[in-house]
Design a protein around this motif. Structure first.
Motif, PDB file in Angstrom:
ATOM      1  N   PHE A 166       0.832  -1.195   0.000  1.00 19.89           N
ATOM      2  CA  PHE A 166       0.000   0.000   0.000  1.00 19.89           C
ATOM      3  C   PHE A 166       0.871   1.252   0.000  1.00 19.89           C
ATOM      4  O   PHE A 166       1.969   1.249   0.556  1.00 19.89           O
ATOM      5  CB  PHE A 166      -0.888   0.040   1.259  1.00 19.89           C
ATOM      6  N   LEU A 167       0.334   2.307  -0.576  1.00 21.37           N
ATOM      7  CA  LEU A 167       0.945   3.624  -0.487  1.00 21.37           C
ATOM      8  C   LEU A 167       0.086   4.453   0.450  1.00 21.37           C
ATOM      9  O   LEU A 167      -1.145   4.475   0.315  1.00 21.37           O
ATOM     10  CB  LEU A 167       1.001   4.292  -1.861  1.00 21.37           C
ATOM     11  N   VAL A 168       0.718   5.107   1.422  1.00 18.22           N
ATOM     12  CA  VAL A 168      -0.013   5.989   2.336  1.00 18.22           C
ATOM     13  C   VAL A 168      -0.221   7.308   1.605  1.00 18.22           C
ATOM     14  O   VAL A 168       0.732   8.052   1.365  1.00 18.22           O
ATOM     15  CB  VAL A 168       0.749   6.201   3.658  1.00 18.22           C
ATOM     16  N   THR A 169      -1.463   7.588   1.208  1.00 21.12           N
ATOM     17  CA  THR A 169      -1.741   8.801   0.443  1.00 21.12           C
ATOM     18  C   THR A 169      -2.170   9.969   1.326  1.00 21.12           C
ATOM     19  O   THR A 169      -2.161  11.114   0.873  1.00 21.12           O
ATOM     20  CB  THR A 169      -2.832   8.543  -0.618  1.00 21.12           C
ATOM     21  N   HIS A 170      -2.555   9.677   2.561  1.00 19.77           N
ATOM     22  CA  HIS A 170      -2.927  10.724   3.516  1.00 19.77           C
ATOM     23  C   HIS A 170      -2.697  10.160   4.910  1.00 19.77           C
ATOM     24  O   HIS A 170      -2.977   8.988   5.167  1.00 19.77           O
ATOM     25  CB  HIS A 170      -4.396  11.133   3.360  1.00 19.77           C
ATOM     26  N   ALA A 171      -2.214  10.994   5.793  1.00 17.21           N
ATOM     27  CA  ALA A 171      -2.044  10.583   7.187  1.00 17.21           C
ATOM     28  C   ALA A 171      -2.129  11.801   8.083  1.00 17.21           C
ATOM     29  O   ALA A 171      -1.548  12.839   7.793  1.00 17.21           O
ATOM     30  CB  ALA A 171      -0.706   9.878   7.384  1.00 17.21           C
ATOM     31  N   ASP A 172      -2.914  11.671   9.151  1.00 16.56           N
ATOM     32  CA  ASP A 172      -2.918  12.684  10.201  1.00 16.56           C
ATOM     33  C   ASP A 172      -2.919  11.934  11.536  1.00 16.56           C
ATOM     34  O   ASP A 172      -2.765  10.712  11.560  1.00 16.56           O
ATOM     35  CB  ASP A 172      -4.092  13.664  10.051  1.00 16.56           C
ATOM     36  N   ASP A 173      -3.105  12.649  12.636  1.00 22.43           N
ATOM     37  CA  ASP A 173      -3.027  12.012  13.948  1.00 22.43           C
ATOM     38  C   ASP A 173      -4.100  10.946  14.167  1.00 22.43           C
ATOM     39  O   ASP A 173      -3.864   9.970  14.883  1.00 22.43           O
ATOM     40  CB  ASP A 173      -3.139  13.060  15.062  1.00 22.43           C
ATOM     41  N   ASP A 174      -5.267  11.133  13.553  1.00 25.59           N
ATOM     42  CA  ASP A 174      -6.405  10.274  13.850  1.00 25.59           C
ATOM     43  C   ASP A 174      -6.697   9.194  12.813  1.00 25.59           C
ATOM     44  O   ASP A 174      -7.422   8.242  13.106  1.00 25.59           O
ATOM     45  CB  ASP A 174      -7.674  11.126  14.010  1.00 25.59           C
ATOM     46  N   SER A 175      -6.202   9.335  11.598  1.00 32.97           N
ATOM     47  CA  SER A 175      -6.544   8.367  10.555  1.00 32.97           C
ATOM     48  C   SER A 175      -5.485   8.386   9.460  1.00 32.97           C
ATOM     49  O   SER A 175      -4.579   9.210   9.467  1.00 32.97           O
ATOM     50  CB  SER A 175      -7.918   8.690   9.955  1.00 32.97           C
ATOM     51  N   LEU A 225      -8.359   4.117   6.893  1.00 32.73           N
ATOM     52  CA  LEU A 225      -8.129   3.517   8.206  1.00 32.73           C
ATOM     53  C   LEU A 225      -8.875   4.305   9.276  1.00 32.73           C
ATOM     54  O   LEU A 225      -8.917   5.533   9.243  1.00 32.73           O
ATOM     55  CB  LEU A 225      -6.639   3.495   8.538  1.00 32.73           C
ATOM     56  N   SER A 226      -9.431   3.588  10.243  1.00 34.39           N
ATOM     57  CA  SER A 226     -10.181   4.240  11.319  1.00 34.39           C
ATOM     58  C   SER A 226      -9.271   4.886  12.345  1.00 34.39           C
ATOM     59  O   SER A 226      -9.724   5.682  13.167  1.00 34.39           O
ATOM     60  CB  SER A 226     -11.097   3.228  12.002  1.00 34.39           C
ATOM     61  N   SER A 227      -7.981   4.551  12.301  1.00 31.44           N
ATOM     62  CA  SER A 227      -6.986   5.177  13.172  1.00 31.44           C
ATOM     63  C   SER A 227      -5.660   5.161  12.432  1.00 31.44           C
ATOM     64  O   SER A 227      -5.507   4.468  11.435  1.00 31.44           O
ATOM     65  CB  SER A 227      -6.871   4.418  14.499  1.00 31.44           C
ATOM     66  N   ASN A 228      -4.723   5.933  12.919  1.00 30.53           N
ATOM     67  CA  ASN A 228      -3.396   5.936  12.308  1.00 30.53           C
ATOM     68  C   ASN A 228      -2.454   5.136  13.199  1.00 30.53           C
ATOM     69  O   ASN A 228      -2.147   5.556  14.318  1.00 30.53           O
ATOM     70  CB  ASN A 228      -2.872   7.353  12.122  1.00 30.53           C
ATOM     71  N   PRO A 229      -1.964   3.995  12.702  1.00 29.53           N
ATOM     72  CA  PRO A 229      -1.060   3.168  13.506  1.00 29.53           C
ATOM     73  C   PRO A 229       0.393   3.655  13.480  1.00 29.53           C
ATOM     74  O   PRO A 229       1.294   2.896  13.833  1.00 29.53           O
ATOM     75  CB  PRO A 229      -1.196   1.793  12.846  1.00 29.53           C
ATOM     76  N   VAL A 245      -3.553  -4.313  10.354  1.00 30.22           N
ATOM     77  CA  VAL A 245      -3.403  -5.293  11.424  1.00 30.22           C
ATOM     78  C   VAL A 245      -2.038  -5.954  11.459  1.00 30.22           C
ATOM     79  O   VAL A 245      -1.667  -6.575  12.459  1.00 30.22           O
ATOM     80  CB  VAL A 245      -4.515  -6.371  11.362  1.00 30.22           C
ATOM     81  N   GLU A 246      -1.280  -5.848  10.370  1.00 34.35           N
ATOM     82  CA  GLU A 246       0.048  -6.447  10.340  1.00 34.35           C
ATOM     83  C   GLU A 246       0.917  -5.668   9.361  1.00 34.35           C
ATOM     84  O   GLU A 246       0.462  -5.299   8.288  1.00 34.35           O
ATOM     85  CB  GLU A 246      -0.058  -7.907   9.888  1.00 34.35           C
ATOM     86  N   VAL A 247       2.162  -5.420   9.749  1.00 34.79           N
ATOM     87  CA  VAL A 247       3.111  -4.726   8.882  1.00 34.79           C
ATOM     88  C   VAL A 247       4.306  -5.634   8.656  1.00 34.79           C
ATOM     89  O   VAL A 247       4.966  -6.049   9.607  1.00 34.79           O
ATOM     90  CB  VAL A 247       3.565  -3.382   9.496  1.00 34.79           C
ATOM     91  N   HIS A 248       4.550  -5.961   7.385  1.00 33.12           N
ATOM     92  CA  HIS A 248       5.714  -6.771   7.032  1.00 33.12           C
ATOM     93  C   HIS A 248       6.929  -5.866   6.820  1.00 33.12           C
ATOM     94  O   HIS A 248       8.039  -6.208   7.215  1.00 33.12           O
ATOM     95  CB  HIS A 248       5.497  -7.575   5.748  1.00 33.12           C
ATOM     96  N   GLU A 249       6.697  -4.722   6.168  1.00 33.05           N
ATOM     97  CA  GLU A 249       7.795  -3.795   5.859  1.00 33.05           C
ATOM     98  C   GLU A 249       7.220  -2.410   5.622  1.00 33.05           C
ATOM     99  O   GLU A 249       6.122  -2.254   5.098  1.00 33.05           O
ATOM    100  CB  GLU A 249       8.541  -4.258   4.600  1.00 33.05           C
ATOM    101  N   ARG A 250       7.994  -1.400   6.015  1.00 30.67           N
ATOM    102  CA  ARG A 250       7.657   0.008   5.747  1.00 30.67           C
ATOM    103  C   ARG A 250       8.885   0.671   5.170  1.00 30.67           C
ATOM    104  O   ARG A 250      10.005   0.398   5.595  1.00 30.67           O
ATOM    105  CB  ARG A 250       7.301   0.747   7.039  1.00 30.67           C
ATOM    106  N   ARG A 251       8.651   1.573   4.212  1.00 30.72           N
ATOM    107  CA  ARG A 251       9.776   2.338   3.677  1.00 30.72           C
ATOM    108  C   ARG A 251       9.264   3.649   3.092  1.00 30.72           C
ATOM    109  O   ARG A 251       8.162   3.726   2.575  1.00 30.72           O
ATOM    110  CB  ARG A 251      10.570   1.539   2.654  1.00 30.72           C
TER     111      ARG A 251
END
Length: 186
Positions: free
Chosen positions: A39-48, A62-66, A91-97
């Protein structure tokens, strides 16, 4: 477009038809609900946060930002939030970059310039890089070279999504008069 609209379930058929047209043959709501993808994170703030599957284009709010940040590529598993399944959880993260998209001061390679010389203005040639990655050589009118580079940089999410699909870690844009080269690199 949001992933689900709780007030209009008839849109599921339209979403499925659009997904079929773009090559995603899966239903709008998979049977078990979980989805393992990049997945590509296209938007992120404190709550979602909003994730877009780089293979299918499906969007997951996402209902929350992990703890993800805009512009990151995340390989992991999302699952719908019960009971209505209108939002998702990572629910699970294999890799982030982080995938930077940057303009380089370096000129295009001779190989890229040779590819551009053999194609008309407006065409794009894709070639595999030695090792991992891909090169996109685009010919543009010489007077529009800077604008073409600016367009690529302004649409960084598209470049990041392709980089994530290719499994590479950065995108570099090189140019010369009439030539723009987008390099997807490890």
């Amino acid at each position: 477009m949001t992933d689900r609209d709780p007030d209009d379930s008839q849109l599921d058929a339209v979403r499925d038809a659009l997904a079929d047209a773009t090559g995603d043959t899966g239903p709008a709501d998979p049977g078990d609900g979980e989805k393992d993808a990049t997945f590509l994170v296209t938007h992120a703030d404190d709550d979602s946060a909003v994730l877009r599957d780089v293979a299918s284009g499906q969007v997951h709010a996402l209902s929350s930002n992990p703890g993800v940040d805009e512009g990151e590529a995340v390989e992991g598993v999302v699952a719908p939030d019960p009971p209505m399944n209108v939002s998702w959880q990572l629910v699970e993260v294999h890799e982030r970059r982080v995938i930077p998209v940057e303009e380089s001061e370096e000129p295009p390679t001779q190989q890229s310039l040779d590819a551009a010389a053999d194609q008309p203005v407006g065409d794009l040639t894709r070639t595999e890089r030695a090792g991992t990655g891909e090169l996109h050589v685009v010919t543009v009118p010489e007077a529009d070279t800077a604008d073409a580079v600016a367009d690529v940089l302004a649409d960084a999410d598209t470049a990041r999504a392709r980089a994530a699909r290719l499994g590479v870690n950065r995108v570099e844009v090189r140019s010369a008069p009439g030539v723009v080269v987008v390099r997807y690199m490890p």
